[in-house]
Motif scaffolding. Structure first.
Motif, PDB file in Angstrom:
ATOM      1  N   HIS A 199       0.851  -1.191   0.000  1.00 40.82           N
ATOM      2  CA  HIS A 199       0.000   0.000   0.000  1.00 40.82           C
ATOM      3  C   HIS A 199       0.891   1.248   0.000  1.00 40.82           C
ATOM      4  O   HIS A 199       0.698   2.154  -0.797  1.00 40.82           O
ATOM      5  CB  HIS A 199      -0.931  -0.029   1.207  1.00 40.82           C
ATOM      6  CG  HIS A 199      -2.019   1.002   1.147  1.00 40.82           C
ATOM      7  ND1 HIS A 199      -2.829   1.272   2.202  1.00 40.82           N
ATOM      8  CD2 HIS A 199      -2.419   1.826   0.152  1.00 40.82           C
ATOM      9  CE1 HIS A 199      -3.686   2.230   1.861  1.00 40.82           C
ATOM     10  NE2 HIS A 199      -3.464   2.584   0.629  1.00 40.82           N
ATOM     11  N   ALA A 200       1.872   1.273   0.900  1.00 39.42           N
ATOM     12  CA  ALA A 200       2.838   2.383   0.876  1.00 39.42           C
ATOM     13  C   ALA A 200       4.210   1.843   1.219  1.00 39.42           C
ATOM     14  O   ALA A 200       4.333   0.821   1.895  1.00 39.42           O
ATOM     15  CB  ALA A 200       2.442   3.477   1.853  1.00 39.42           C
ATOM     16  N   ASN A 201       5.214   2.537   0.752  1.00 39.69           N
ATOM     17  CA  ASN A 201       6.577   2.053   0.942  1.00 39.69           C
ATOM     18  C   ASN A 201       7.142   2.379   2.316  1.00 39.69           C
ATOM     19  O   ASN A 201       7.014   3.507   2.809  1.00 39.69           O
ATOM     20  CB  ASN A 201       7.484   2.595  -0.162  1.00 39.69           C
ATOM     21  CG  ASN A 201       8.864   1.981  -0.080  1.00 39.69           C
ATOM     22  OD1 ASN A 201       9.788   2.576   0.488  1.00 39.69           O
ATOM     23  ND2 ASN A 201       9.009   0.773  -0.581  1.00 39.69           N
ATOM     24  N   GLN A 202       7.847   1.415   2.869  1.00 39.19           N
ATOM     25  CA  GLN A 202       8.437   1.504   4.204  1.00 39.19           C
ATOM     26  C   GLN A 202       9.555   2.535   4.293  1.00 39.19           C
ATOM     27  O   GLN A 202       9.806   3.094   5.339  1.00 39.19           O
ATOM     28  CB  GLN A 202       8.946   0.124   4.625  1.00 39.19           C
ATOM     29  CG  GLN A 202      10.052  -0.510   3.763  1.00 39.19           C
ATOM     30  CD  GLN A 202       9.577  -1.107   2.438  1.00 39.19           C
ATOM     31  OE1 GLN A 202       8.390  -1.060   2.111  1.00 39.19           O
ATOM     32  NE2 GLN A 202      10.506  -1.649   1.658  1.00 39.19           N
ATOM     33  N   GLU A 203      10.234   2.798   3.185  1.00 36.77           N
ATOM     34  CA  GLU A 203      11.372   3.715   3.253  1.00 36.77           C
ATOM     35  C   GLU A 203      11.057   5.106   2.715  1.00 36.77           C
ATOM     36  O   GLU A 203      11.376   6.101   3.324  1.00 36.77           O
ATOM     37  CB  GLU A 203      12.559   3.138   2.468  1.00 36.77           C
ATOM     38  CG  GLU A 203      13.179   1.942   3.151  1.00 36.77           C
ATOM     39  CD  GLU A 203      14.368   1.413   2.379  1.00 36.77           C
ATOM     40  OE1 GLU A 203      15.117   2.212   1.784  1.00 36.77           O
ATOM     41  OE2 GLU A 203      14.535   0.180   2.340  1.00 36.77           O
ATOM     42  N   ILE A 204      10.464   5.150   1.508  1.00 35.65           N
ATOM     43  CA  ILE A 204      10.261   6.454   0.879  1.00 35.65           C
ATOM     44  C   ILE A 204       8.831   6.966   1.003  1.00 35.65           C
ATOM     45  O   ILE A 204       8.519   8.067   0.567  1.00 35.65           O
ATOM     46  CB  ILE A 204      10.689   6.430  -0.609  1.00 35.65           C
ATOM     47  CG1 ILE A 204       9.915   5.361  -1.375  1.00 35.65           C
ATOM     48  CG2 ILE A 204      12.192   6.198  -0.716  1.00 35.65           C
ATOM     49  CD1 ILE A 204      10.068   5.465  -2.886  1.00 35.65           C
ATOM     50  N   GLY A 205       7.943   6.162   1.588  1.00 33.53           N
ATOM     51  CA  GLY A 205       6.606   6.630   1.937  1.00 33.53           C
ATOM     52  C   GLY A 205       5.605   6.787   0.800  1.00 33.53           C
ATOM     53  O   GLY A 205       4.491   7.269   1.028  1.00 33.53           O
ATOM     54  N   ASP A 252       0.570  -5.128   1.351  1.00 31.95           N
ATOM     55  CA  ASP A 252       1.206  -4.982   2.651  1.00 31.95           C
ATOM     56  C   ASP A 252       0.865  -3.577   3.160  1.00 31.95           C
ATOM     57  O   ASP A 252       1.348  -2.581   2.640  1.00 31.95           O
ATOM     58  CB  ASP A 252       2.724  -5.166   2.477  1.00 31.95           C
ATOM     59  CG  ASP A 252       3.494  -4.886   3.761  1.00 31.95           C
ATOM     60  OD1 ASP A 252       2.862  -4.614   4.800  1.00 31.95           O
ATOM     61  OD2 ASP A 252       4.742  -4.942   3.708  1.00 31.95           O
ATOM     62  N   ALA A 253      -0.002  -3.528   4.169  1.00 33.30           N
ATOM     63  CA  ALA A 253      -0.473  -2.238   4.692  1.00 33.30           C
ATOM     64  C   ALA A 253       0.169  -1.927   6.046  1.00 33.30           C
ATOM     65  O   ALA A 253      -0.385  -1.173   6.852  1.00 33.30           O
ATOM     66  CB  ALA A 253      -1.992  -2.241   4.799  1.00 33.30           C
ATOM     67  N   THR A 254       1.349  -2.500   6.292  1.00 32.08           N
ATOM     68  CA  THR A 254       2.050  -2.303   7.563  1.00 32.08           C
ATOM     69  C   THR A 254       2.179  -0.831   7.939  1.00 32.08           C
ATOM     70  O   THR A 254       2.032  -0.459   9.089  1.00 32.08           O
ATOM     71  CB  THR A 254       3.464  -2.930   7.483  1.00 32.08           C
ATOM     72  OG1 THR A 254       3.327  -4.295   7.144  1.00 32.08           O
ATOM     73  CG2 THR A 254       4.220  -2.792   8.785  1.00 32.08           C
ATOM     74  N   HIS A 255       2.464  -0.002   6.932  1.00 30.23           N
ATOM     75  CA  HIS A 255       2.718   1.412   7.227  1.00 30.23           C
ATOM     76  C   HIS A 255       1.526   2.327   6.957  1.00 30.23           C
ATOM     77  O   HIS A 255       1.604   3.524   7.161  1.00 30.23           O
ATOM     78  CB  HIS A 255       3.960   1.884   6.469  1.00 30.23           C
ATOM     79  CG  HIS A 255       5.182   1.126   6.885  1.00 30.23           C
ATOM     80  ND1 HIS A 255       5.919   1.454   8.000  1.00 30.23           N
ATOM     81  CD2 HIS A 255       5.745  -0.001   6.385  1.00 30.23           C
ATOM     82  CE1 HIS A 255       6.891   0.578   8.159  1.00 30.23           C
ATOM     83  NE2 HIS A 255       6.811  -0.320   7.192  1.00 30.23           N
ATOM     84  N   THR A 256       0.427   1.748   6.455  1.00 29.02           N
ATOM     85  CA  THR A 256      -0.725   2.596   6.140  1.00 29.02           C
ATOM     86  C   THR A 256      -1.929   2.359   7.041  1.00 29.02           C
ATOM     87  O   THR A 256      -2.779   3.238   7.165  1.00 29.02           O
ATOM     88  CB  THR A 256      -1.200   2.370   4.689  1.00 29.02           C
ATOM     89  OG1 THR A 256      -1.441   0.972   4.498  1.00 29.02           O
ATOM     90  CG2 THR A 256      -0.177   2.872   3.692  1.00 29.02           C
ATOM     91  N   THR A 279       3.779  -0.766  14.557  1.00 25.09           N
ATOM     92  CA  THR A 279       4.027   0.469  13.821  1.00 25.09           C
ATOM     93  C   THR A 279       3.045   1.576  14.218  1.00 25.09           C
ATOM     94  O   THR A 279       3.210   2.722  13.807  1.00 25.09           O
ATOM     95  CB  THR A 279       3.952   0.228  12.293  1.00 25.09           C
ATOM     96  OG1 THR A 279       2.842  -0.628  12.041  1.00 25.09           O
ATOM     97  CG2 THR A 279       5.218  -0.421  11.777  1.00 25.09           C
ATOM     98  N   ILE A 280       1.998   1.214  14.974  1.00 29.19           N
ATOM     99  CA  ILE A 280       1.024   2.234  15.402  1.00 29.19           C
ATOM    100  C   ILE A 280       0.896   2.257  16.936  1.00 29.19           C
ATOM    101  O   ILE A 280      -0.207   2.352  17.470  1.00 29.19           O
ATOM    102  CB  ILE A 280      -0.364   2.029  14.738  1.00 29.19           C
ATOM    103  CG1 ILE A 280      -0.813   0.555  14.850  1.00 29.19           C
ATOM    104  CG2 ILE A 280      -0.334   2.472  13.283  1.00 29.19           C
ATOM    105  CD1 ILE A 280      -2.273   0.335  14.475  1.00 29.19           C
ATOM    106  N   HIS A 281       2.033   2.145  17.614  1.00 29.95           N
ATOM    107  CA  HIS A 281       2.074   2.260  19.076  1.00 29.95           C
ATOM    108  C   HIS A 281       1.367   1.109  19.781  1.00 29.95           C
ATOM    109  O   HIS A 281       0.908   1.258  20.918  1.00 29.95           O
ATOM    110  CB  HIS A 281       1.517   3.613  19.532  1.00 29.95           C
ATOM    111  CG  HIS A 281       2.205   4.766  18.856  1.00 29.95           C
ATOM    112  ND1 HIS A 281       3.456   5.175  19.222  1.00 29.95           N
ATOM    113  CD2 HIS A 281       1.845   5.539  17.791  1.00 29.95           C
ATOM    114  CE1 HIS A 281       3.822   6.184  18.433  1.00 29.95           C
ATOM    115  NE2 HIS A 281       2.876   6.410  17.556  1.00 29.95           N
ATOM    116  N   GLY A 282       1.265  -0.011  19.072  1.00 27.33           N
ATOM    117  CA  GLY A 282       0.750  -1.235  19.690  1.00 27.33           C
ATOM    118  C   GLY A 282       1.914  -2.112  20.122  1.00 27.33           C
ATOM    119  O   GLY A 282       3.078  -1.730  19.979  1.00 27.33           O
ATOM    120  N   PRO A 283       1.603  -3.308  20.626  1.00 27.80           N
ATOM    121  CA  PRO A 283       2.681  -4.197  21.077  1.00 27.80           C
ATOM    122  C   PRO A 283       3.432  -4.851  19.908  1.00 27.80           C
ATOM    123  O   PRO A 283       2.893  -4.949  18.804  1.00 27.80           O
ATOM    124  CB  PRO A 283       1.941  -5.260  21.892  1.00 27.80           C
ATOM    125  CG  PRO A 283       0.521  -5.211  21.435  1.00 27.80           C
ATOM    126  CD  PRO A 283       0.258  -3.835  20.887  1.00 27.80           C
TER     127      PRO A 283
END
Lengths: 211, 384
Positions: free
Chosen positions: B149-155, B177-181, B203-207
């Motif tokens: 969905h979005a890139n981990q490095e360049i966003g 892969d929506a890890t960062h979105t 990645t969103i302040h979870g465990p």
């Protein structure tokens, strides 16, 4: 686990000595590594009577180990004859710095290469260089002693990573005892090419992996 | 500023929110039992309820049904399950983009070794996959397309709606892969025909150690982790209920105005750097960009040197420089957008999170300005 660098590395990284250019240098050279991306430029002034390095400066486009090694070798080489300075090894510099992480060996070897290349540039300019010899397996092996094995910090020859070398019609083929998927396979390959390709009579370097 | 610490490596992982810990605590000390069926003991039923509530609320945020949500140990496992699970259930051709996270890229390579055919889609200079190129790459035997969905490095945020639409039309499964979105950029599986979505909590302040895979109902998938019949018989092993509950709380805590605030901080970094530091390049898209990501190349200097200097000033950021990576290779993302070693060499990623402030942004930019200036004085490049 603390910082991977010794206090001395950090000190030289923060406050590197002998940084800059020498405008009327007697010898200068730029060494670059596409594998790491680092680059170092070394300038020397040499006393023609005694063949002693009277001044030396460097510039670095590199990481902490590269900057620290560049700095320490300028201090080590200053006041030495060019023959003595040629004998300075990566290990000498690393020892002087209180050790370097093995994985960073290839970034710092570049500074040593820069110093040797600057001396060679001086020798070429002053007609001190012997005739160029054709590349042999021995010469290749000698050069490979400057390709570092990131797993140990020792060179690839010493760590038995090179399985076989052949030199034929300007093509150097090197067999590396490592799986092609290995974490460092690409980095080692680029490093090998970078060290062998500049040999005057080499047209192509092939690196093969396999255990 | 002695002792000051500024964390701007939130794309790597975030600090867990205290409210998340509060939500998890009962499931560590009171309702700690294994989730049982409704015929089990009451402590097991209690635990099960916590798990299912968490599943429901996370699914809702994605527009999914609870039964379509499989909890995993994190995004790497989710992407492994999605890609290996689909490919092994269907056999055929796989398409991934060149700039995926390693969890996707290395899974694709492993499958390639095992005899599957894989195509790697290049991206343009901002990191976008060309939808037309996807159309051309899809074959009769293509089973799955995996594009982040979005890139981990360049966003860079992909036009996921267009890409998923193409796959839907071609009757090919689509994984993203929506890890960062997730929660930061809208994604609704009711509106967009994605079949599998990788999600992560840390990645969103979870465990850490908890993630999920959305699997659209009816998607054929081969189980990868053998064990019991947990997670709809799609993932064996004891459920991480405190993790799931924490994940759900973390999702609930991300509000729209937080994303707006992150975007403002991000733009402050980009604008100040571009105005005050010469010879920089923004990596990734200016417009279609994660609200929490800024990635900038500082030419003529090396990234590990920058990050080490910043670290000594209490600042945590990361770089795409080869010297920084575990494999001594330059960032495949920066190389993938047509960058050269030089571009990767001096790249720095600033990734923001809930706890970053405007004051911190200014502190970081002030310091990077000084550090880059100092390193440029040592560098042989960029001088006349």
């Amino acid at each position: 686990m603390g910082m991977p660098y010794s206090e001395k590395v950090i000190e030289y990284f923060k406050n590197p000595k002998n940084v800059g250019k020498i405008e009327d240098a007697d010898g200068k050279a730029k060494e670059g590594s596409p594998a790491c991306g680092d680059m170092v430029q070394v300038y020397i002034k040499v006393d023609k009577e005694t063949q002693t390095i009277t001044d030396i400066k460097f510039e670095s486009y590199g990481c902490a180990s590269n900057i620290a090694t560049g700095s320490i070798i300028t201090e080590m080489a200053k006041g030495k004859t060019i023959e003595e300075a040629k004998q300075i090894t990566w290990q000498d510099a690393a020892d002087e710095l209180g050790g370097l992480p093995p994985v960073k060996a290839h970034c710092s070897v570049l500074a040593i290469d820069g110093l040797r290349a600057a001396i060679q540039n001086y020798e070429e300019k002053h007609g001190l260089l012997k005739d160029q010899k054709p590349t042999t397996v021995e010469i290749v092996e000698d050069r490979l002693k400057r390709v570092m094995n990131p797993m140990t910090g020792l060179d690839v020859i010493k760590t038995d990573l090179i399985h076989d070398i052949s030199v034929e019609d300007g093509v150097v083929t090197i067999y590396v005892d490592l799986d092609e998927d290995h974490q460092f396979a690409n980095a080692i390959k680029e490093d090998i090419k970078e060290k062998i390709e500049p040999l005057w009579d080499v047209q192509r370097v092939e690196v093969h992996f396999g255990e | 500023m002695q002792g000051k610490r500024v964390y701007m490596d939130n794309a790597a992982s975030t600090r867990m929110d205290e409210k998340v810990l509060e939500a998890m605590e009962p499931y560590l000390f009171e309702k700690y039992s294994v989730a049982t069926s409704e015929f089990g003991h009451s402590m097991g039923i209690e635990a099960k309820e916590g798990l299912e509530e968490a599943r429901k609320s996370i699914a809702k945020r994605l527009g999914a049904a609870p039964g379509e949500m499989i909890f995993t140990s994190g995004s790497a496992e989710s992407s492994n399950l999605a890609i290996k699970g689909v490919m092994e259930a269907n056999k055929g051709h796989l398409i991934v983009s060149d700039i995926e996270d390693f969890a996707v890229l290395h899974t694709a390579r492993t499958l390639e070794k095992a005899g599957y055919e894989v195509s790697y889609l290049p991206v343009d200079e901002e990191g976008f996959v060309d939808p037309d190129e996807l159309v051309d790459t899809i074959r009769d035997d293509t089973v799955l397309v995996s594009i982040q969905h979005a890139n981990q490095e360049i966003g860079t945020i992909q036009d996921i709606s267009a890409l998923a639409g193409i796959c839907d039309e071609a009757e090919v499964l689509f994984h993203t892969d929506a890890t960062h979105t997730f929660t930061r950029v809208p994604l609704d599986v009711e509106k967009i025909p994605v079949d599998l979505v990788t999600l992560s909590a840390h990645t969103i302040h979870g465990p850490k150690g908890i993630g999920a895979l959305y699997v659209r109902e009816g998607t054929p998938l081969k189980k990868q982790m053998e064990g019991g019949f947990q997670e709809f018989d799609m993932r064996g092993g004891l459920e991480n209920i405190p993790g799931a509950v924490g994940f759900s709380k973390a999702v609930e805590l991300v509000a729209e105005d937080e994303n707006r605030r992150l975007k403002e901080l991000r733009d402050m970094i980009i604008d100040r750097v571009q105005e005050e530091i010469p010879d920089t390049t923004l990596n990734g898209s200016r417009e279609q960009r994660l609200p929490q990501n800024a990635n900038i190349t500082f030419h003529y200097v090396e990234g590990e040197s920058i990050t080490l200097h910043l670290d000594m000033r209490g600042i945590a950021v990361s770089t795409g420089s080869a010297c920084f990576s575990r494999s001594l290779e330059a960032s495949h993302v920066i190389m993938g957008i047509g960058g050269d070693h030089e571009r990767a060499h001096g790249s720095v990623r600033f990734s923001l999170g809930r706890f970053n402030t405007e004051e911190e942004v200014n502190y970081v930019v002030d310091n990077i300005k000084e550090v880059v200036k100092r390193l440029r004085e040592i560098s042989p490049l960029g001088k006349e």
